[in-house]
Motif scaffolding. Sequence first.
Motif, PDB file in Angstrom:
ATOM      1  N   CYS A  28       0.907  -1.311   0.133  1.00 57.95           N
ATOM      2  CA  CYS A  28       0.411   0.035   0.390  1.00 57.95           C
ATOM      3  C   CYS A  28       1.158   1.512  -0.122  1.00 57.95           C
ATOM      4  N   CYS A  29       0.719   2.782  -0.784  1.00 55.72           N
ATOM      5  CA  CYS A  29       1.740   3.185  -0.437  1.00 55.72           C
ATOM      6  C   CYS A  29       1.329   4.437   0.065  1.00 55.72           C
ATOM      7  N   ALA A  30      -0.584   3.852   1.673  1.00 59.53           N
ATOM      8  CA  ALA A  30      -0.897   4.833   2.565  1.00 59.53           C
ATOM      9  C   ALA A  30       0.751   5.089   3.953  1.00 59.53           C
ATOM     10  N   PRO A  31       1.353   5.869   4.327  1.00 65.18           N
ATOM     11  CA  PRO A  31       2.000   6.636   4.762  1.00 65.18           C
ATOM     12  C   PRO A  31       1.692   5.001   6.464  1.00 65.18           C
ATOM     13  N   VAL A  32       3.084   4.931   6.736  1.00 64.59           N
ATOM     14  CA  VAL A  32       3.292   3.629   8.018  1.00 64.59           C
ATOM     15  C   VAL A  32       3.601   4.532   8.456  1.00 64.59           C
ATOM     16  N   ARG A  33       3.277   5.022  10.166  1.00 64.76           N
ATOM     17  CA  ARG A  33       3.727   5.679  11.302  1.00 64.76           C
ATOM     18  C   ARG A  33       4.541   4.582  12.423  1.00 64.76           C
ATOM     19  N   TYR A  34       5.804   4.945  12.146  1.00 63.54           N
ATOM     20  CA  TYR A  34       6.306   3.433  13.471  1.00 63.54           C
ATOM     21  C   TYR A  34       6.716   4.421  14.755  1.00 63.54           C
ATOM     22  N   HIS A  41      11.652   3.007  11.725  1.00 62.72           N
ATOM     23  CA  HIS A  41      11.306   4.011  12.402  1.00 62.72           C
ATOM     24  C   HIS A  41      12.558   4.654  10.866  1.00 62.72           C
ATOM     25  N   PRO A  42      12.031   5.322   9.933  1.00 65.84           N
ATOM     26  CA  PRO A  42      12.701   6.802   9.465  1.00 65.84           C
ATOM     27  C   PRO A  42      14.273   6.923   9.995  1.00 65.84           C
TER      28      PRO A  42
END
Length: 61
Positions: A28-34, A41-42
């Motif tokens: 999915c192209c939906a953003p993910v929060r970690y 985590h980015p």
Amino acid sequence: MMSLIKRGVAAYDRWCEKIGLVPENRRCCAPVRYDSDDPRHPEHKQAKQASCSVKAKSHAD
């Protein structure tokens, strides 16, 4: 009541894993929060890439 909910969630998690619906396989192209302590985590990835590039540059010299 809480144990019933926990068993239901555990069964759902097993089912998701069985059919391949895990975060690593998401399409999915939906953003993910970690969470900030999650290794995915980015900020952790950027720090890891920066340390790798520093090591690569020092070996190139």
